[in-house]
Design a protein around this motif. Structure first.
Motif, PDB file in Angstrom:
ATOM      1  N   VAL A 181       0.664  -1.198  -0.025  1.00  0.00           N
ATOM      2  CA  VAL A 181      -0.165   0.042   0.105  1.00  0.00           C
ATOM      3  C   VAL A 181       0.857   1.259  -0.077  1.00  0.00           C
ATOM      4  O   VAL A 181       0.718   2.291  -0.838  1.00  0.00           O
ATOM      5  N   SER A 182       1.890   1.172   0.719  1.00  0.00           N
ATOM      6  CA  SER A 182       2.708   2.387   0.956  1.00  0.00           C
ATOM      7  C   SER A 182       3.292   2.857  -0.446  1.00  0.00           C
ATOM      8  O   SER A 182       3.473   3.893  -0.908  1.00  0.00           O
ATOM      9  N   VAL A 183       4.024   1.807  -1.313  1.00  0.00           N
ATOM     10  CA  VAL A 183       4.646   2.031  -2.443  1.00  0.00           C
ATOM     11  C   VAL A 183       3.570   2.558  -3.323  1.00  0.00           C
ATOM     12  O   VAL A 183       3.860   3.129  -4.563  1.00  0.00           O
ATOM     13  N   GLY A 184       2.179   1.841  -3.300  1.00  0.00           N
ATOM     14  CA  GLY A 184       1.096   2.046  -4.196  1.00  0.00           C
ATOM     15  C   GLY A 184       0.881   3.516  -4.041  1.00  0.00           C
ATOM     16  O   GLY A 184       0.405   4.109  -5.190  1.00  0.00           O
ATOM     17  N   LEU A 185       0.750   4.066  -2.839  1.00  0.00           N
ATOM     18  CA  LEU A 185       0.247   5.293  -2.495  1.00  0.00           C
ATOM     19  C   LEU A 185       1.176   6.336  -3.192  1.00  0.00           C
ATOM     20  O   LEU A 185       0.918   7.394  -3.762  1.00  0.00           O
ATOM     21  N   LEU A 186       2.818   6.033  -2.952  1.00  0.00           N
ATOM     22  CA  LEU A 186       3.535   6.829  -3.471  1.00  0.00           C
ATOM     23  C   LEU A 186       3.420   6.919  -5.067  1.00  0.00           C
ATOM     24  O   LEU A 186       3.564   7.952  -5.645  1.00  0.00           O
ATOM     25  N   TRP A 187       3.211   5.995  -5.745  1.00  0.00           N
ATOM     26  CA  TRP A 187       2.961   5.729  -7.293  1.00  0.00           C
ATOM     27  C   TRP A 187       1.800   6.593  -7.577  1.00  0.00           C
ATOM     28  O   TRP A 187       1.938   7.239  -8.658  1.00  0.00           O
ATOM     29  N   LEU A 188       0.842   6.363  -6.737  1.00  0.00           N
ATOM     30  CA  LEU A 188      -0.617   7.265  -7.103  1.00  0.00           C
ATOM     31  C   LEU A 188      -0.358   8.779  -7.024  1.00  0.00           C
ATOM     32  O   LEU A 188      -0.684   9.558  -7.793  1.00  0.00           O
ATOM     33  N   PHE A 189       0.305   9.260  -5.909  1.00  0.00           N
ATOM     34  CA  PHE A 189       0.618  10.680  -5.753  1.00  0.00           C
ATOM     35  C   PHE A 189       1.474  10.999  -6.889  1.00  0.00           C
ATOM     36  O   PHE A 189       1.401  12.164  -7.129  1.00  0.00           O
ATOM     37  N   ALA A 190       2.477  10.278  -6.974  1.00  0.00           N
ATOM     38  CA  ALA A 190       3.446  10.798  -8.016  1.00  0.00           C
ATOM     39  C   ALA A 190       2.872  11.008  -9.550  1.00  0.00           C
ATOM     40  O   ALA A 190       3.261  11.684 -10.368  1.00  0.00           O
ATOM     41  N   PHE A 191       1.812   9.895  -9.745  1.00  0.00           N
ATOM     42  CA  PHE A 191       1.148  10.002 -11.061  1.00  0.00           C
ATOM     43  C   PHE A 191       0.342  10.854 -11.307  1.00  0.00           C
ATOM     44  O   PHE A 191      -0.033  11.608 -12.464  1.00  0.00           O
ATOM     45  N   THR A 192      -0.557  11.504 -10.415  1.00  0.00           N
ATOM     46  CA  THR A 192      -1.493  12.564 -10.267  1.00  0.00           C
ATOM     47  C   THR A 192      -1.107  13.962 -10.970  1.00  0.00           C
ATOM     48  O   THR A 192      -1.668  14.228 -12.020  1.00  0.00           O
ATOM     49  N   LYS A 193      -0.128  14.554 -10.311  1.00  0.00           N
ATOM     50  CA  LYS A 193       0.506  15.953 -10.593  1.00  0.00           C
ATOM     51  C   LYS A 193       1.896  15.830 -10.779  1.00  0.00           C
ATOM     52  O   LYS A 193       2.565  16.826 -10.882  1.00  0.00           O
ATOM     53  N   PHE A 194       2.630  14.507 -10.899  1.00  0.00           N
ATOM     54  CA  PHE A 194       4.156  14.422 -11.052  1.00  0.00           C
ATOM     55  C   PHE A 194       4.813  15.167  -9.863  1.00  0.00           C
ATOM     56  O   PHE A 194       5.664  15.946 -10.013  1.00  0.00           O
ATOM     57  N   SER A 195       4.071  15.107  -8.688  1.00  0.00           N
ATOM     58  CA  SER A 195       4.722  15.387  -7.434  1.00  0.00           C
ATOM     59  C   SER A 195       4.005  15.094  -6.160  1.00  0.00           C
ATOM     60  O   SER A 195       3.021  14.464  -6.368  1.00  0.00           O
ATOM     61  N   VAL A 196       4.785  15.054  -5.273  1.00  0.00           N
ATOM     62  CA  VAL A 196       4.215  14.542  -4.065  1.00  0.00           C
ATOM     63  C   VAL A 196       4.107  16.081  -3.020  1.00  0.00           C
ATOM     64  O   VAL A 196       5.195  16.611  -2.579  1.00  0.00           O
ATOM     65  N   SER A 197       2.958  16.271  -2.948  1.00  0.00           N
ATOM     66  CA  SER A 197       2.908  17.784  -2.285  1.00  0.00           C
ATOM     67  C   SER A 197       2.939  17.509  -0.666  1.00  0.00           C
ATOM     68  O   SER A 197       2.896  16.401  -0.152  1.00  0.00           O
TER      69      SER A 197
END
Length: 329
Positions: A291-307
């Motif tokens: 889940v942790s690495v999946g969340l990171l991928w999701l966050f990175a994919f949405t706006k190409f950033s982790v806010s």
């Protein structure tokens, strides 16, 4: 009890100092021998930040505490993504390149899925108790690591970061002779670093095992918390400082590389040396890693950033997982 707490602190200090000395000396030796900088970064430095996990996991497996070894890797990966990326994003939002979203993070997701499947490959039950990460599983993980390194070097060459063989030969004819004047100094620091890693790992594992036995705490929980947190300190320090200096992309790359190294190289090498029988790691721990690495991928994919907001979400997720482990006590 107090003495074993001191041993844990001393063990962590020796492991971290030894990894720093080993990495620094090996990097300088490689530079003196005119090894390209990108190769140093992809091999020596990347392996150096994962050296604490490697030596602690190997020592744990050889001492018959497999749950410490497996818990160390799973806990470190959760710690890396949820806490380190979370803290780094809170310090400074992390901008993510398309290449990282398309190539690097999927490799970390794939490594996590591979470990998940290997943990269930010889069982008909959804419970992990008694399952084994065998030598053949370890070989599969090491093959995956070799593929990762080959892919990384090919991408570096494709992007122009590595010189072609003909270019290397051309440069070799023009450059000055290699500098070997400080070789023995670098080699001595490499040996000293290795010695500190070995001694510190033994102190750390013995003391952590004693505390787990003394209070009736499962070794898996010690591995997922104290051991994982202690061995992830290099990544935490490197990533937060990088984010503070405005180099947040370096923080993300450090975490992704470390997670892949932890699963494919560290668990692979450890399982080949000593098969790992799982007794206390649960499906919740493995799912949290996924889940942790999946969340990171999701966050990175949405706006190409982790806010910053997403960083807080990761931190809260990590705190929730720690609360769950404390509840199991």
């Amino acid at each position: 009890m107090l003495l074993n707490i001191v041993y844990i602190i001393v063990g962590v200090a020796l492991v971290l100092w030894g990894a720093d000395r080993l990495t620094g000396a090996a990097s300088q030796l490689a530079r003196d021998m005119r090894v390209p900088e990108i190769i140093i970064g992809l091999t020596i430095v990347a392996a150096g930040t994962s050296a604490p996990e490697l030596f602690v996991s190997l020592t744990s497996a050889l001492k018959g505490t497999a749950d410490l070894a497996v818990g160390n890797v799973i806990g470190s990966n959760i710690f890396n993504v949820m806490l380190i990326v979370g803290c780094s994003a809170v310090v400074a939002p992390i901008k993510v390149s398309w290449s990282t979203v398309r190539k690097d993070i999927p490799f970390a997701v794939g490594a996590s899925l591979l470990l998940f499947m290997l943990c269930f490959d010889d069982m008909d039950s959804p419970h992990l108790w008694g399952n084994e990460i065998s030598r053949s599983d370890g070989i599969i993980l090491l093959i995956g690591f070799a593929a990762f390194m080959l892919y990384t070097f090919q991408m570096a060459r494709k992007d122009g970061l590595l010189p072609k063989h003909e270019e290397v030969l051309g440069v070799e004819e023009e450059v000055e002779p290699r500098d070997f004047s400080h070789m023995w100094r670098h080699l001595s620091f490499i040996v000293l670093g290795l010695a500190c890693l070995i001694i510190g790992s033994h102190l750390f594992v013995d003391a952590a095992s004693y505390i787990a036995h003394r209070f009736g705490i499962r070794q898996s929980i010690i591995g997922l918390t104290i051991v994982a947190g202690g061995t992830s300190l290099p990544e935490l320090a490197t990533s937060v400082v990088a984010a503070y200096k405005g180099r947040s992309a370096l923080a993300l790359g450090n975490v992704i590389g470390s997670n892949v190294f932890n699963i494919l190289l560290i668990l692979g090498a450890t399982a080949v040396v000593q098969p790992l029988r799982i007794m206390g790691i649960t499906i919740v721990d493995l799912m949290m890693m996924l889940v942790s690495v999946g969340l990171l991928w999701l966050f990175a994919f949405t706006k190409f950033s982790v806010s910053r907001r997403e960083g807080f979400v990761l931190i809260l997720g990590f705190l929730g997982y720690m609360a769950w482990l404390l509840y199991l006590l």
